[in-house]
Design an enzyme around this catalytic site. Structure first.
Site, mmCIF file in Angstrom:
data_model
loop_
_atom_site.group_PDB
_atom_site.id
_atom_site.type_symbol
_atom_site.label_atom_id
_atom_site.label_comp_id
_atom_site.label_asym_id
_atom_site.label_seq_id
_atom_site.Cartn_x
_atom_site.Cartn_y
_atom_site.Cartn_z
ATOM 1 N N CYS A 2 0.850 -1.175 0.000
ATOM 2 C CA CYS A 2 0.000 0.000 0.000
ATOM 3 C C CYS A 2 0.894 1.237 0.000
ATOM 4 C CB CYS A 2 -0.932 0.086 1.194
ATOM 5 S SG CYS A 2 -2.121 -1.246 1.284
ATOM 6 N N ARG A 27 4.006 -0.414 -4.829
ATOM 7 C CA ARG A 27 3.699 -0.933 -3.493
ATOM 8 C C ARG A 27 2.398 -1.727 -3.453
ATOM 9 N NH1 ARG A 27 6.848 1.570 0.287
ATOM 10 N NH2 ARG A 27 5.459 0.861 1.924
ATOM 11 N N TRP A 74 -2.755 -2.712 -1.620
ATOM 12 C CA TRP A 74 -2.513 -4.147 -1.717
ATOM 13 C C TRP A 74 -3.411 -4.754 -0.647
ATOM 14 C CZ3 TRP A 74 -0.869 -8.221 1.337
ATOM 15 C CH2 TRP A 74 -0.515 -9.390 0.653
ATOM 16 N N ASN A 98 -1.790 1.979 5.590
ATOM 17 C CA ASN A 98 -0.950 0.878 5.110
ATOM 18 C C ASN A 98 -0.647 0.018 6.325
ATOM 19 O OD1 ASN A 98 1.090 -0.773 4.112
ATOM 20 N ND2 ASN A 98 2.658 0.819 4.267
ATOM 21 N N GLY A 99 -0.982 -1.272 6.262
ATOM 22 C CA GLY A 99 -0.689 -2.148 7.400
ATOM 23 C C GLY A 99 -1.924 -2.940 7.805
ATOM 24 N N GLU A 478 15.638 -19.621 -7.302
ATOM 25 C CA GLU A 478 15.363 -18.283 -7.821
ATOM 26 C C GLU A 478 14.734 -18.355 -9.223
ATOM 27 O OE1 GLU A 478 15.044 -15.398 -6.930
ATOM 28 O OE2 GLU A 478 15.467 -14.052 -8.583
ATOM 29 N N LYS A 482 11.097 -16.778 -10.053
ATOM 30 C CA LYS A 482 10.875 -15.779 -11.112
ATOM 31 C C LYS A 482 9.754 -16.244 -12.032
ATOM 32 C CE LYS A 482 12.356 -12.964 -9.922
ATOM 33 N NZ LYS A 482 13.229 -12.689 -8.830
ATOM 34 N N GLU A 485 6.280 -16.154 -10.329
ATOM 35 C CA GLU A 485 5.810 -14.796 -10.070
ATOM 36 C C GLU A 485 5.187 -14.135 -11.281
ATOM 37 O OE1 GLU A 485 9.510 -12.912 -8.475
ATOM 38 O OE2 GLU A 485 8.117 -12.133 -6.990
ATOM 39 N N HIS A 501 15.076 -38.329 -4.079
ATOM 40 C CA HIS A 501 14.406 -38.486 -2.790
ATOM 41 C C HIS A 501 12.955 -38.051 -2.850
ATOM 42 C CE1 HIS A 501 18.231 -39.586 -1.031
ATOM 43 N NE2 HIS A 501 18.751 -38.604 -1.749
ATOM 44 N N LYS A 602 5.622 -4.941 -4.530
ATOM 45 C CA LYS A 602 7.079 -4.853 -4.536
ATOM 46 C C LYS A 602 7.654 -4.893 -3.129
ATOM 47 C CE LYS A 602 11.044 -4.097 -6.569
ATOM 48 N NZ LYS A 602 11.612 -5.336 -7.130
HETATM 49 O O1 M6R Z 1 12.536 -5.721 -0.517
HETATM 50 P P1 M6R Z 1 13.017 -7.101 -0.159
HETATM 51 O O2 M6R Z 1 14.273 -7.471 -0.844
HETATM 52 O O3 M6R Z 1 13.116 -7.295 1.326
HETATM 53 O O4 M6R Z 1 11.892 -8.074 -0.681
HETATM 54 C C1 M6R Z 1 11.974 -9.441 -0.423
HETATM 55 C C2 M6R Z 1 10.999 -10.216 -1.261
HETATM 56 O O5 M6R Z 1 9.693 -9.761 -1.030
HETATM 57 C C3 M6R Z 1 11.305 -10.085 -2.766
HETATM 58 O O6 M6R Z 1 12.593 -10.502 -3.062
HETATM 59 C C4 M6R Z 1 10.306 -10.922 -3.577
HETATM 60 O O7 M6R Z 1 10.504 -12.286 -3.365
HETATM 61 C C5 M6R Z 1 10.416 -10.543 -5.048
HETATM 62 N N1 M6R Z 1 9.113 -10.335 -5.606
HETATM 63 C C6 M6R Z 1 11.140 -11.558 -5.853
HETATM 64 O O8 M6R Z 1 11.164 -11.298 -7.208
#
Ligand code: M6R
Length: 607
Positions: A2, A27, A74, A98-99, A478, A482, A485, A501, A602
């Site tokens: 947010c 955000r 959000w 926000n929160g 990772e 990606k 996401e 396993h 983000k």
């Molecule tokens: O701002 P931060 O690096 O603390 O954020 C951590 C995660 O929320 C962030 O890396 C998230 O996993 C991304 N969307 C990955 O692409």
């Protein structure tokens, strides 16, 4: 999560708020809203589900005003529809948040018993109703605001205004970021200075528990009991470069392409290029540390997992990597000589920030590896080690991640030197490897068109598995993250040796398996894993180097050949480029919203 922006004494507040929302959209983008006190003395409000552009279409530019508040959401409580969009209103109060207000049900029940009705399912509307209730019961505004805040449990940043009182915006910070600023006879509040960059001349980064009254001519900060609090007013950054896509189709693509440059810039902060050594100007003495705890979330935690291999190999330093949301609630046991390193692009991720506070309280040295120099983590940690990736707008982290890896690699070399594990020659050779990174990344980017055509085939996949060993295991995690996401394809990363396993049961004809297999000391082991999945019908894509490509000829379905790298520190960073491009082009072929994928934000400032 947010974004809040507010202003008072602003010449055209509607324009300020709209521009601010666009800058804060990273955000959250479930819904957006603006409210302003019009010159007619009334509060005007516009709200829309979806992105800011939807809200923009509803606005009436003819309605002028100088005080207003705005929000991009959000969703936490309540679906993302218009009724749940902020600002929320109750009587004379209009408020954004926000929160999470944890005790909102109790408060709501009290207010319902007092005759109040609600039009949304949000926790936020309860705060607006409580503030208005206290005003209606005759409390002066300032007292009513303090009394409202004293009833709230949870983590939040708030901004509110009261109809008929256009000269003040009420704010509070407890567990979510908020800055107050002033400039050209106006006062501002925002989740991120970026929202008011160019307008603000001086800024206060509010601390936990700060309550603020922002007026055109002053910023008054008080504690929960109403006592004045002194905070440093600093010059606002003159211009925070507002990211533009340039010729790129998406921010993510642009940020992938920026990597050689920003990795080079980050390296320059850690390496003395003249003598080819690490500069170690950060004040961390790894010789005094017996164990390094590394904490982060999502991609940042994968950077930590890669670094675990490096610190152990190069410096013999025991490392424990944790996901912040688990660490902070686990009652972690500490050892003498523990230090804790927190990795975060935003520096505001709620779980990572709380983990930092927990370690600080336990007396550990805290080190923040952050991309955002004014963030809460940067301000609260004992030591800040920066990444210099610049603003990252795409929700999927790319350049921040490779800059984190770059900084971690340099820190691991520093640790190796300080702990007597690397002599001059070894240090110089590691540093030379790192210095080659920008050039190698450029060559890796040259695989783009091959990756694009591979992606068009994978866009139809319903499941993709990623495999890797050692430092490349976290890269498999990772790569899978990606892809999940931004393309919404189910993807998982596994340590190649773990395949037998359990995960191998997933393999059947045509299942796509991406194997990250540079020609390193464990190549032959990874090759066995490739054979095992191929034997069961998998479609294998190998991300390797020239030697690996030759060896794997005929053994895999597709080879992506990256430049040959020298050693374990550069391979993960180079392979990051390939997994990023692969996820990016799969998402492009699928037509998903690459920069703002569904359900994500983000910066995750709620737990
Ligand atoms: O701002 P931060 O690096 O603390 O954020 C951590 C995660 O929320 C962030 O890396 C998230 O996993 C991304 N969307 C990955 O692409």
């Amino acid at each position: 999560m947010c974004g809040i922006v507010a202003g008072t004494g602003v010449k055209n507040v509607q324009t300020l708020l709209l521009e601010g929302l666009k800058r804060l959209e990273y955000r959250g983008y479930d819904s957006a809203g603006i409210a302003l006190q019009g010159q007619d003395g009334r509060v005007h409000r516009w709200r829309a589900p979806g992105k800011v552009v939807g809200l923009e279409a509803l606005l009436d530019p003819k309605i002028a005003g100088s005080t207003g508040i705005a929000h991009t959401r959000w969703a936490t409580h309540g679906v993302p529809n218009e009724a749940n969009a902020h600002p929320h209103q109750a009587g004379r109060v209009t408020l954004v948040h926000n929160g999470i207000i944890e005790n909102f049900k109790t408060l709501r029940a009290e207010l319902v018993a007092a005759g109040r009705t609600f039009s949304s399912h949000t926790d936020t509307e309860v705060v607006a109703a409580l503030f208005d209730h206290l005003i209606q019961s005759g409390r002066p505004l300032r007292e009513a605001w303090l009394a409202t805040l004293s009833r709230l449990d949870g983590a939040f940043a708030l901004a509110a205004m009261v109809e008929g009182e256009p000269g003040v915006v009420f704010g509070a910070r407890r567990g979510a970021p908020l800055v107050a600023a002033s400039g050209a006879g106006a006062g501002f509040l925002a989740s991120d200075i970026m929202a008011i960059s160019g307008k603000a001349e001086s800024v206060v980064y509010l601390d936990e528990g700060d309550i603020v009254f922002v007026r055109p001519d002053n910023i008054e900060i008080v504690s929960a009991t109403g006592k004045p609090v002194e905070r440093q007013l600093v010059a606002a950054p003159r211009s925070i470069t507002m990211a533009e896509k340039g010729n790129h189709r998406h921010f993510m693509q642009k940020e992938i392409y920026e990597q050689p440059e920003v990795v080079g810039r980050t390296l320059a902060a850690y390496i003395d290029t003249e003598d080819g050594k690490v500069s170690a100007r950060n004040g961390v003495d790894f010789a005094q540390i017996n164990r390094l705890l590394i904490v982060g979330c999502g991609t940042a935690s994968y950077a930590g997992q890669v670094a675990e291999y490096w610190f152990e190999k190069l410096a013999g330093l025991p490392v424990k990597v944790d996901i912040a949301s688990e660490f902070r609630y686990r009652d972690p046991a500490f050892l003498t000589g523990d230090a804790a390193l927190f990795i975060s692009q935003s520096g505001e991720t709620a779980d990572t920030l709380e983990a930092l506070r927990l370690c600080k309280k336990a007396g550990l040295q805290t080190i923040a590896l952050v991309n955002s120099p004014h963030s809460s983590m940067a301000r609260e940690a004992d030591v800040v080690v920066p990444t210099l990736a610049g603003p990252e707008i795409g929700v999927a982290s790319t350049k921040a991640f490779t800059c984190q890896l770059t900084a971690l690699a340099a820190l691991a070399v520093q640790a190796g030197v300080q702990r007597g594990q690397l002599d001059d020659a070894a240090e110089e050779s590691r540093v030379a490897d790192l210095m080659a990174l920008p050039g190698l990344m450029n060559s890796a980017l040259a695989t783009e068109s091959k990756i694009d055509s591979l992606a068009s085939e994978l866009a139809h996949a319903s499941i993709v598995l990623y495999l890797g060993r050692n430092e490349l295991f976290p890269m498999a995690l990772e790569g899978a993250l990606k892809l999940k996401e931004i393309s919404y394809i189910h993807a998982e990363g596994y340590a190649a040796g773990e395949l037998k396993h359990g995960p191998i049961a997933l393999i059947e004809d045509g299942v796509d398996v991406v194997v990250i297999a540079p020609h390193d000391a464990l190549f032959s082991k990874t090759r066995s894993s490739i054979q095992e999945v191929r034997a069961r019908g998998a479609n294998v894509i190998a991300i390797t180097d020239e030697v690996g490509a030759r060896e794997l000829e005929g053994e895999v379905n597709t080879v992506l050949s990256l430049p040959a790298v020298n050693g374990a520190m550069t391979a993960p960073i180079i392979s990051a480029v390939a997994v990023q491009l692969l996820a990016y082009y799969i998402a492009v072929h699928k037509g998903t919203d690459v920069d703002q994928p569904r359900n994500l934000a983000k910066s995750v400032t709620v737990e």
